[in-house]
Design an enzyme around this catalytic site. Structure first.
Site, mmCIF file in Angstrom:
data_model
loop_
_atom_site.group_PDB
_atom_site.id
_atom_site.type_symbol
_atom_site.label_atom_id
_atom_site.label_comp_id
_atom_site.label_asym_id
_atom_site.label_seq_id
_atom_site.Cartn_x
_atom_site.Cartn_y
_atom_site.Cartn_z
ATOM 1 N N ASP A 37 0.860 -1.185 0.000
ATOM 2 C CA ASP A 37 0.000 0.000 0.000
ATOM 3 C C ASP A 37 0.899 1.239 0.000
ATOM 4 O OD1 ASP A 37 -1.924 -1.966 0.405
ATOM 5 O OD2 ASP A 37 -2.987 -0.866 1.958
ATOM 6 N N LYS A 59 -6.932 3.425 -3.032
ATOM 7 C CA LYS A 59 -7.276 3.392 -1.609
ATOM 8 C C LYS A 59 -7.495 4.808 -1.106
ATOM 9 C CE LYS A 59 -5.145 2.094 2.831
ATOM 10 N NZ LYS A 59 -3.976 1.424 3.470
ATOM 11 N N LYS A 118 -10.280 0.308 -2.143
ATOM 12 C CA LYS A 118 -10.107 0.042 -0.714
ATOM 13 C C LYS A 118 -10.525 1.257 0.095
ATOM 14 C CE LYS A 118 -6.729 -1.222 2.850
ATOM 15 N NZ LYS A 118 -5.364 -1.728 3.138
#
Length: 212
Positions: A91, A153, A182
């Site tokens: 991430d 995300k 996400k």
């Protein structure tokens, strides 16, 4: 949507600065027991967690976290190091200042370089929605899609706000087919998670849900 299905989409997360190995180990145990998608942990614990889990659960870690303004070379090194240590998912945080400056090509290039360093592992791109305009969010949907990342995300959980349903719906309208979404930051209940999934999220970042 039942509880088990919701939990299967959760990255069970512990990224606090004072996280200890005992806490990370408990996180791993909780993730395995409850059937989460992964554990999301600091890079310094990746090797230890991967050895402890022995493939029972995906290990996710963060790159350029939480501010995103490390150099591209630094982020690429961090990514390669994390993968070598056993990370299954990455991430990364974008350079938000570059986005404000409309340096889109540089952001695109950075994501592509980090994706290459992932060596086939999953890449999620954190854009920190609470600091962006809707126009900037849409631009990032296009860039993330073009770069070949696996997910966009919302948030680090370390800024002034986290995921919103508005942002998830905006992502859903603007990312390319096949790009996951996400939602992270402030997802505290199973009801919250179900609402985000219904809006279009395919992964949830949370430190709480597996414990429920």
């Amino acid at each position: 949507m039942d509880k088990k299905e919701i939990i299967s989409k959760v990255d069970h997360t512990l990224l606090r600065q004072d996280a200890t190995w005992e806490q990370i180990k408990s996180l791993c145990d909780e993730g395995v027991e409850s059937g989460t998608a992964s554990v999301c942990i600091p890079p310094s614990y990746v090797r230890q967690a991967a050895e402890y889990l022995r493939g029972q659960l995906a290990v996710c870690t963060v790159i350029g976290f939480p501010n995103g303004y490390s150099t591209t070379g630094t982020k690429v090194f961090e990514t390669a190091d994390a993968v070598a240590n056993g990370a299954d998912e990455i991430d990364m945080v974008i350079n938000i200042g570059w986005l404000k400056d409309k340096r889109y090509d540089e952001i695109l290039s950075e994501i592509k370089e980090i994706k290459k360093a992932c060596g086939g592992k999953t890449l999620k791109v954190i854009i920190e929605t609470c600091l962006l305009t809707d126009e900037e969010k849409v631009s990032m949907c296009r860039i993330v899609s073009e770069a070949g990342a696996d997910f966009i995300k919302t948030s680090t959980g370390f800024s002034k706000a986290g995921a919103t349903l508005h942002d998830i719906r905006l992502f859903k309208q603007n990312v390319a087919p096949g790009v996951g979404i996400k939602a992270a930051g402030g997802v505290q209940t199973l009801e919250d998670a179900a609402a985000f999934i219904e809006a279009g999220a395919s992964r949830i970042g949370s430190s709480r849900l597996a414990k429920l």
